[in-house]
Write a protein that holds these residues in place. Structure first.
Motif, PDB file in Angstrom:
ATOM      1  N   SER A  24       0.847  -1.191   0.000  1.00 48.93           N
ATOM      2  CA  SER A  24       0.000   0.000   0.000  1.00 48.93           C
ATOM      3  C   SER A  24       0.882   1.241   0.000  1.00 48.93           C
ATOM      4  O   SER A  24       1.610   1.491   0.961  1.00 48.93           O
ATOM      5  CB  SER A  24      -0.902  -0.002   1.249  1.00 48.93           C
ATOM      6  OG  SER A  24      -1.623   1.209   1.368  1.00 48.93           O
ATOM      7  N   LEU A  25       0.810   2.014  -1.075  1.00 49.37           N
ATOM      8  CA  LEU A  25       1.672   3.189  -1.215  1.00 49.37           C
ATOM      9  C   LEU A  25       0.939   4.508  -1.033  1.00 49.37           C
ATOM     10  O   LEU A  25       1.577   5.528  -0.762  1.00 49.37           O
ATOM     11  CB  LEU A  25       2.340   3.197  -2.597  1.00 49.37           C
ATOM     12  CG  LEU A  25       3.268   2.035  -2.930  1.00 49.37           C
ATOM     13  CD1 LEU A  25       3.824   2.207  -4.346  1.00 49.37           C
ATOM     14  CD2 LEU A  25       4.397   1.919  -1.916  1.00 49.37           C
ATOM     15  N   HIS A  26      -0.367   4.529  -1.199  1.00 55.14           N
ATOM     16  CA  HIS A  26      -1.111   5.794  -1.165  1.00 55.14           C
ATOM     17  C   HIS A  26      -2.323   5.622  -0.262  1.00 55.14           C
ATOM     18  O   HIS A  26      -3.402   5.233  -0.701  1.00 55.14           O
ATOM     19  CB  HIS A  26      -1.538   6.201  -2.583  1.00 55.14           C
ATOM     20  CG  HIS A  26      -2.005   7.614  -2.680  1.00 55.14           C
ATOM     21  ND1 HIS A  26      -1.380   8.552  -3.470  1.00 55.14           N
ATOM     22  CD2 HIS A  26      -3.032   8.275  -2.074  1.00 55.14           C
ATOM     23  CE1 HIS A  26      -2.000   9.714  -3.356  1.00 55.14           C
ATOM     24  NE2 HIS A  26      -3.014   9.562  -2.508  1.00 55.14           N
ATOM     25  N   ASP A  27      -2.136   5.933   1.016  1.00 54.68           N
ATOM     26  CA  ASP A  27      -3.153   5.683   2.029  1.00 54.68           C
ATOM     27  C   ASP A  27      -2.998   6.769   3.095  1.00 54.68           C
ATOM     28  O   ASP A  27      -1.981   6.826   3.782  1.00 54.68           O
ATOM     29  CB  ASP A  27      -2.940   4.287   2.621  1.00 54.68           C
ATOM     30  CG  ASP A  27      -4.174   3.720   3.290  1.00 54.68           C
ATOM     31  OD1 ASP A  27      -5.168   4.449   3.440  1.00 54.68           O
ATOM     32  OD2 ASP A  27      -4.142   2.531   3.682  1.00 54.68           O
ATOM     33  N   HIS A  28      -3.996   7.645   3.225  1.00 52.77           N
ATOM     34  CA  HIS A  28      -3.905   8.789   4.126  1.00 52.77           C
ATOM     35  C   HIS A  28      -4.315   8.417   5.549  1.00 52.77           C
ATOM     36  O   HIS A  28      -5.377   7.841   5.765  1.00 52.77           O
ATOM     37  CB  HIS A  28      -4.802   9.925   3.630  1.00 52.77           C
ATOM     38  CG  HIS A  28      -4.323  10.569   2.373  1.00 52.77           C
ATOM     39  ND1 HIS A  28      -3.550  11.707   2.368  1.00 52.77           N
ATOM     40  CD2 HIS A  28      -4.504  10.238   1.069  1.00 52.77           C
ATOM     41  CE1 HIS A  28      -3.272  12.061   1.122  1.00 52.77           C
ATOM     42  NE2 HIS A  28      -3.847  11.178   0.308  1.00 52.77           N
ATOM     43  N   LEU A  29      -3.482   8.811   6.504  1.00 53.18           N
ATOM     44  CA  LEU A  29      -3.759   8.511   7.908  1.00 53.18           C
ATOM     45  C   LEU A  29      -5.094   9.088   8.350  1.00 53.18           C
ATOM     46  O   LEU A  29      -5.882   8.410   9.026  1.00 53.18           O
ATOM     47  CB  LEU A  29      -2.624   9.077   8.787  1.00 53.18           C
ATOM     48  CG  LEU A  29      -2.733   8.812  10.284  1.00 53.18           C
ATOM     49  CD1 LEU A  29      -2.609   7.321  10.574  1.00 53.18           C
ATOM     50  CD2 LEU A  29      -1.666   9.596  11.048  1.00 53.18           C
ATOM     51  N   ASP A  30      -5.385  10.323   7.965  1.00 49.44           N
ATOM     52  CA  ASP A  30      -6.629  10.952   8.387  1.00 49.44           C
ATOM     53  C   ASP A  30      -7.816  10.495   7.558  1.00 49.44           C
ATOM     54  O   ASP A  30      -8.949  10.935   7.791  1.00 49.44           O
ATOM     55  CB  ASP A  30      -6.521  12.480   8.364  1.00 49.44           C
ATOM     56  CG  ASP A  30      -5.992  13.024   7.046  1.00 49.44           C
ATOM     57  OD1 ASP A  30      -5.496  12.236   6.232  1.00 49.44           O
ATOM     58  OD2 ASP A  30      -6.081  14.251   6.833  1.00 49.44           O
ATOM     59  N   GLY A  31      -7.587   9.585   6.624  1.00 49.23           N
ATOM     60  CA  GLY A  31      -8.671   9.005   5.845  1.00 49.23           C
ATOM     61  C   GLY A  31      -8.894   7.541   6.150  1.00 49.23           C
ATOM     62  O   GLY A  31      -9.620   6.863   5.423  1.00 49.23           O
ATOM     63  N   GLY A  32      -8.272   7.045   7.239  1.00 50.36           N
ATOM     64  CA  GLY A  32      -8.379   5.625   7.542  1.00 50.36           C
ATOM     65  C   GLY A  32      -8.781   5.314   8.967  1.00 50.36           C
ATOM     66  O   GLY A  32      -8.449   4.242   9.486  1.00 50.36           O
ATOM     67  N   LEU A  33      -9.498   6.227   9.610  1.00 48.55           N
ATOM     68  CA  LEU A  33      -9.906   5.989  10.990  1.00 48.55           C
ATOM     69  C   LEU A  33     -11.079   5.027  11.060  1.00 48.55           C
ATOM     70  O   LEU A  33     -11.919   4.970  10.163  1.00 48.55           O
ATOM     71  CB  LEU A  33     -10.312   7.306  11.676  1.00 48.55           C
ATOM     72  CG  LEU A  33      -9.205   8.239  12.136  1.00 48.55           C
ATOM     73  CD1 LEU A  33      -8.509   8.901  10.958  1.00 48.55           C
ATOM     74  CD2 LEU A  33      -9.765   9.304  13.087  1.00 48.55           C
TER      75      LEU A  33
END
Length: 371
Positions: A24-33
């Motif tokens: 996984s290369l493109h995964d936003h922390l604030d988009g994965g809660l």
């Protein structure tokens, strides 16, 4: 796989797609809660969430994100960012983020986020990065202790509209070797070209820090061109609009494909495209080609030899996982196990890791896919 099931096996394999090793290369922390985590963190700080329970909150995010506009899509982050302003909140979110990646079969994940967006309750930039790394380390150690395997690194993002690029580049360099593996710029793309942060990119280039840049999502070829020339990007965040530089016409022998010089450069140099299929539909990134997964230029780019990778972008907003994204593509384009393995190898080869670590990922992918 007509139902794009997460637990189905692809043609050529008897292993459920979820269990196969993934990158996984493109995964936003604030988009994965996790929705439940948002509710609990919101309660602790007195923030009113837009829905009363986890199921309703997850549905709210999915509905709000399905707007066809990147600007509207980004507004959902007001909620997640609100509960990520303390060290405790950042650590918990990062720990659960890695746990969820592991549960989805991910063996290496690059977690991108913008520390400058997490300072409203007194954290410094450095303290924010350290809090996230603490959560990552906790999760990796727990997976290792249980006999599993996952590795993760931070991609520190600068918000392109805030003109703090040089400061955030310096932050990334301070934490290099302590969890940060690369640099990114995010935020509204149109009107904020990579050239705006040229000073940051000059610094990073002088220190040999790898860079990926959001480009070719909400803006077109000029944005991609600037990412490569001004940002020296090694990867393109999304990058799907490189397909604007590809012309398909009817010829005497059938369909003929002509690539412009920019597309030719991206393909021939193996510059990776960090595509996120569901997100690309939600934000309108592929609107000129259509509105369904089958309209996505992913397959065209794959067949032409571009180094495509598959990603989630924001798992909460798109109600997705990496397994689901792969299943959707396989369902739309008839991919089998060999194709999905190729996407993982593409990602492993361009991960912001030393060669030896990338070779280990390639070996693990080969073993997991049965080679």
């Amino acid at each position: 796989m007509s139902d794009a099931s997460d637990d189905a096996a692809l043609p050529g394999s008897r292993v459920p797609l979820r269990e196969l090793p993934k990158i996984s290369l493109h995964d936003h922390l604030d988009g994965g809660l996790r929705p439940q985590t948002i509710l609990e963190l919101a309660d602790a700080i007195g923030f009113e969430a837009p829905a009363p329970d986890a199921a309703a909150l997850g549905a709210w995010f999915a509905a709000q994100s399905d707007s066809g506009s990147l600007v509207e899509y980004l507004r959902t982050f007001d909620v997640t960012l609100a509960v990520m302003q303390t060290a405790e909140g950042l650590t918990r979110v990062a720990r659960e983020f890695v746990e969820d990646l592991h549960a989805d079969g991910v063996i290496y994940g690059e977690i991108r986020w913008a520390p400058e967006q997490h300072l409203t309750r007194g954290l410094s930039l450095d303290a924010a990065v350290e809090a996230v790394q603490h959560g990552i380390d906790e999760a990796v150690d727990a997976v290792d202790a249980a006999g599993g395997f996952i590795r993760a690194g931070q991609l520190v993002s600068a918000m392109r509209q805030n003109d703090r690029g040089r400061e955030i580049a310096e932050l990334a360099l301070r934490h290099r070797g302590h969890g940060v593996v690369g640099f990114d710029t995010a935020g509204p793309e149109a009107g904020f070209p990579p050239s705006r942060n040229r000073a940051a990119f000059d610094l990073l280039a002088s220190e040999w820090m790898p860079v990926t840049i959001h480009a070719g999502e909400a803006d077109g070829l000029d944005s991609i061109r600037s990412a490569l020339l001004d940002g020296r990007a090694l990867r393109l965040g999304h990058g799907v609009r490189i397909a604007e530089d590809v012309e398909i016409s009817d010829g005497e022998a059938g369909l003929e494909v002509t690539m412009g010089p920019l597309a030719q450069w991206v393909r021939d140099r193996g510059i990776a495209l960090e595509t996120s299929p569901s997100s690309n539909l939600q934000t309108g990134a592929i609107a000129q080609w259509g509105s369904t997964m089958g309209d996505h230029p992913f397959d065209l780019l794959y067949q032409l030899g571009f180094r495509v990778t598959v990603n989630t972008d924001n798992r909460l907003m798109s109600a997705t996982t990496l397994t689901r994204e792969l299943a959707l593509l396989a369902d739309a384009f008839g991919y089998d196990i060999t194709d999905v393995e190729a996407f993982q190898l593409n990602a492993a080869e361009v991960a912001f890791l030393p060669l030896e670590d990338r070779e280990e990922l390639v070996e693990r992918i080969g073993a997991g896919f049965g080679r």
